[in-house]
Design a protein around this motif. Structure first.
Motif, PDB file in Angstrom:
ATOM      1  N   THR A 268       0.825  -1.212   0.000  1.00  0.00           N
ATOM      2  CA  THR A 268       0.000   0.000   0.000  1.00  0.00           C
ATOM      3  C   THR A 268       0.856   1.258   0.000  1.00  0.00           C
ATOM      4  O   THR A 268       0.639   2.169  -0.813  1.00  0.00           O
ATOM      5  CB  THR A 268      -0.927   0.000   1.234  1.00  0.00           C
ATOM      6  N   MET A 269       1.846   1.323   0.875  1.00  0.00           N
ATOM      7  CA  MET A 269       2.681   2.522   0.955  1.00  0.00           C
ATOM      8  C   MET A 269       3.541   2.696  -0.303  1.00  0.00           C
ATOM      9  O   MET A 269       3.725   3.817  -0.791  1.00  0.00           O
ATOM     10  CB  MET A 269       3.561   2.476   2.204  1.00  0.00           C
ATOM     11  N   GLY A 270       4.072   1.599  -0.814  1.00  0.00           N
ATOM     12  CA  GLY A 270       4.854   1.679  -2.046  1.00  0.00           C
ATOM     13  C   GLY A 270       4.010   2.126  -3.222  1.00  0.00           C
ATOM     14  O   GLY A 270       4.441   2.954  -4.041  1.00  0.00           O
ATOM     15  N   GLY A 271       2.807   1.585  -3.317  1.00  0.00           N
ATOM     16  CA  GLY A 271       1.911   1.989  -4.396  1.00  0.00           C
ATOM     17  C   GLY A 271       1.502   3.444  -4.308  1.00  0.00           C
ATOM     18  O   GLY A 271       1.456   4.152  -5.315  1.00  0.00           O
ATOM     19  N   LEU A 272       1.215   3.901  -3.093  1.00  0.00           N
ATOM     20  CA  LEU A 272       0.842   5.309  -2.933  1.00  0.00           C
ATOM     21  C   LEU A 272       2.027   6.234  -3.196  1.00  0.00           C
ATOM     22  O   LEU A 272       1.859   7.332  -3.738  1.00  0.00           O
ATOM     23  CB  LEU A 272       0.268   5.545  -1.535  1.00  0.00           C
TER      24      LEU A 272
END
Length: 74
Positions: A43-47
């Motif tokens: 999630t954090m990498g994608g955001l």
């Protein structure tokens, strides 16, 4: 339907959150054994990638808009 400009940052964010949701769904149904701490980096990498793509898209479009306005003015 009215056409709108392509926004790759939103596409990346949606795909990252969709991937995290599917992994959570697979884990909750027992179809896969996904560690709980795997969802947070996805999630954090994608955001983060979405933010980078959004800023890059904005910079390119702003530069293109400025070049067009300069060519019309002078």
């Amino acid at each position: 339907m009215r056409r709108h400009e392509f926004q790759p940052g939103r596409l990346i964010a949606g795909l990252a959150l969709l991937t995290a949701g599917v992994l959570y769904l697979l884990d909750s149904t027992g179809a896969a054994d996904v560690p709980w701490f795997l969802v947070i980096p996805i999630t954090m990498g994608g955001l983060s990638l979405a933010a980078l793509a959004g800023m890059t898209t904005y910079a390119v479009r702003r530069d293109r808009r400025d070049r067009i306005s300069e060519s019309r003015d002078g």
